[in-house]
Design a protein around this motif. Sequence first.
Motif, PDB file in Angstrom:
ATOM      1  N   ASN A 226       0.717  -1.203   0.072  1.00 26.64           N
ATOM      2  CA  ASN A 226      -0.019  -0.068  -0.004  1.00 26.64           C
ATOM      3  C   ASN A 226       0.839   1.192   0.059  1.00 26.64           C
ATOM      4  O   ASN A 226       0.546   2.534  -0.655  1.00 26.64           O
TER       5      ASN A 226
ATOM      6  N   SER B  77       9.713   2.713 -10.685  1.00 21.91           N
ATOM      7  CA  SER B  77      10.607   2.210 -11.874  1.00 21.91           C
ATOM      8  C   SER B  77      11.743   1.541 -11.080  1.00 21.91           C
ATOM      9  O   SER B  77      12.250   0.610 -11.409  1.00 21.91           O
TER      10      SER B  77
ATOM     11  N   LEU C 152       0.480  -4.105 -12.326  1.00 25.19           N
ATOM     12  CA  LEU C 152      -0.244  -3.946 -13.555  1.00 25.19           C
ATOM     13  C   LEU C 152      -1.074  -2.375 -13.573  1.00 25.19           C
ATOM     14  O   LEU C 152      -1.333  -2.111 -14.669  1.00 25.19           O
ATOM     15  N   ASN C 153      -1.153  -1.963 -12.430  1.00 21.74           N
ATOM     16  CA  ASN C 153      -1.641  -0.687 -12.292  1.00 21.74           C
ATOM     17  C   ASN C 153      -0.683   0.251 -12.690  1.00 21.74           C
ATOM     18  O   ASN C 153      -0.963   1.602 -13.314  1.00 21.74           O
ATOM     19  N   VAL C 154       0.532   0.440 -12.075  1.00 22.40           N
ATOM     20  CA  VAL C 154       1.441   1.587 -12.140  1.00 22.40           C
ATOM     21  C   VAL C 154       2.756   1.071 -12.690  1.00 22.40           C
ATOM     22  O   VAL C 154       3.908   1.976 -12.977  1.00 22.40           O
TER      23      VAL C 154
ATOM     24  N   ASN D 260       2.229   1.817  -3.143  1.00 21.17           N
ATOM     25  CA  ASN D 260       1.275   2.330  -3.974  1.00 21.17           C
ATOM     26  C   ASN D 260       1.140   3.958  -4.099  1.00 21.17           C
ATOM     27  O   ASN D 260       0.804   4.701  -5.017  1.00 21.17           O
ATOM     28  N   HIS D 261       1.755   4.594  -3.043  1.00 23.04           N
ATOM     29  CA  HIS D 261       1.952   6.045  -2.819  1.00 23.04           C
ATOM     30  C   HIS D 261       3.168   6.591  -3.483  1.00 23.04           C
ATOM     31  O   HIS D 261       3.070   8.005  -3.624  1.00 23.04           O
ATOM     32  N   LEU D 262       3.977   5.723  -3.974  1.00 24.60           N
ATOM     33  CA  LEU D 262       5.025   6.500  -4.584  1.00 24.60           C
ATOM     34  C   LEU D 262       4.675   6.976  -6.256  1.00 24.60           C
ATOM     35  O   LEU D 262       3.857   6.425  -6.814  1.00 24.60           O
ATOM     36  N   PRO D 263       5.366   8.124  -6.479  1.00 25.85           N
ATOM     37  CA  PRO D 263       5.163   8.734  -7.589  1.00 25.85           C
ATOM     38  C   PRO D 263       5.638   7.858  -8.765  1.00 25.85           C
ATOM     39  O   PRO D 263       5.155   7.973 -10.161  1.00 25.85           O
ATOM     40  N   ASP D 264       6.728   6.930  -8.373  1.00 24.16           N
ATOM     41  CA  ASP D 264       7.244   6.336  -9.462  1.00 24.16           C
ATOM     42  C   ASP D 264       7.837   5.071  -8.804  1.00 24.16           C
ATOM     43  O   ASP D 264       8.768   5.235  -7.827  1.00 24.16           O
TER      44      ASP D 264
END
Lengths: 306, 284
Positions: B211, B220, B247-249, B214-218
Amino acid sequence: MKKFNLALLGLTLSTLMQSAYAIEKTYSLPLSNPGEPVSLEIEVHTGAIYIEGFDGESIEVSATMEEIETNELNKIERIIKDVSAELNDGRGNNIEKIGEIISGHKNKHKRKQRSTEGLKSVKNNSMQLEIEEEDNEIEISSEYSTQNVILHIKVPKRTRLDIELYKGGDVEINNISGAIEAEAFKGNIIASGVSGPMVAETHNTDIVVSFDKLNQKNPTSLTSHSGNIDITINKNTAAKVNVQSYKGEILSGLATEFIASEDVQRKNKGGKQKIVIGGMMSAEVNGGGQDITLATYNGNVYVRSK
Amino acid sequence: MNHQTIIDWKLSSINNDLTAELILTDEMQQYIEANPELVKELAFIDAFWQQDNQELPSNELDKRFYKMLLQAQTTQQNIETSQVVKQPQQSSIFTGVKNWLSASSIKPFAQFATLGLVFFLGFNANQNSNSVSQQEKNLVANSGIENLQQEVSSLSAMLALSMLDKSSAAERLTGVAYSQQTDLTDPLLMKTLMSTLEHDRSTAVKLAIINTLNHLPDISEQESQILALAVKENNTLVKVELCSLLLNVGSQETKNELLKILNESELNPDMADFLQRINAISHI
């Protein structure tokens, strides 16, 4: 029909287990440091655990230990495995089929009997339960899969609990204000009169918790893979309740509405922005407070208010 | 009744200095319950206080603490009067505080006093942030406040690291919650979070970390590791969440690789169906 067949199977198994015998023991351990924090760690392979908080300064343990004969245990496990496989295949859908499966099992696992002439059976009465206390830290363990251990334990209400139960019955906890961690692989976790923080996890069984009040210091999280999660909180408790069920229903008795909790605006390297709505739903009860997170894959989530 | 009253009570109660005036009253309890952010601040204080360090500091360390306190008060006065805040001086204060907190011997009273200092500065930084943002002309002061907030964030990261190392799952969950309060740029914190995600035995802790990611801007930098974890994870709940995250980000390459691996592996039919649905939604 399947339920009836499973009940029949349970009856068969209980008959096989009748040869076990039980030992009952009680122990009273005064705390080394009365009035100080107390912790209790329990690890039991097979059995049931009942814990009650009380106003004393000692640990009262009542243990019932039953031997599960190794041969019978192995036989039971093999029968369960065979029947489960057949039921999953859709073939074991009536009593006759169950009977055939068990008969087939007997033939499949038939072994040549060794001669017992002139020998007598020696019962193993060296069942093991370890209880240790040092500086108010208590550890109780029974890691043998050949014994069924049923523990009734009274502890000071403030006791911090850490419980693991692999097989057998339930974990039941009442009137504990300390932190609770509990993991049950085959039984339910049922708690009432607790205030958390509580981190509990089951695989196929339910977690049912009634909170007296809510500890605001650390978050509470209840997780089950295929079981239901059912909590009750006081109507004046401040909390942020997060719920997630992948394949089950979410049922709430709270006055506050649940909303999708993630609404994240992203900015990737290329400047692309994206909004992701997550699967978690949240309700800020009484203005919000510490997190209570409830997550299950197959089960339902019930949130009640009292 | 205000936040400071409650914090004063908390610090006194931690120091076993309860007087008749400082006993937690129903009114105080209600005030706490009505202010979730205050609840978190109190938890922060508790968490710091519960560090297992009982050794006493040297006299030199005590002197250093009071010197830092004086310097910090001076810095605070400079902010309140919107005067130019010299960044090097502020950094040295917080660097000193952090170094001191990291020291092996910290006297409990001095520890909580420092904590009080950090909160005092943190509160004022937040409060001033609103008013100062309305006075956009004072860019230098804003810069000082941002720096102050970064330092507080850095201290939160240190606390998160400390909590993630605890044996209690509830405390590790608190560590994850604290990490969410930082900007997650601390490499050690991120490394610890990823390691905890891989090895922690508690599903709840793993889900909380996902979770947080999920809050990370990136993501990669973490994608390949998350992909590896998603593939080898046996816990259905965690696996689903890891896959959902990717799959979302995730990048298109990672998504393709994940789907390829999932298609080639023997998945629980329910989970395979679920993942397909997530993937379908992620394209909308």
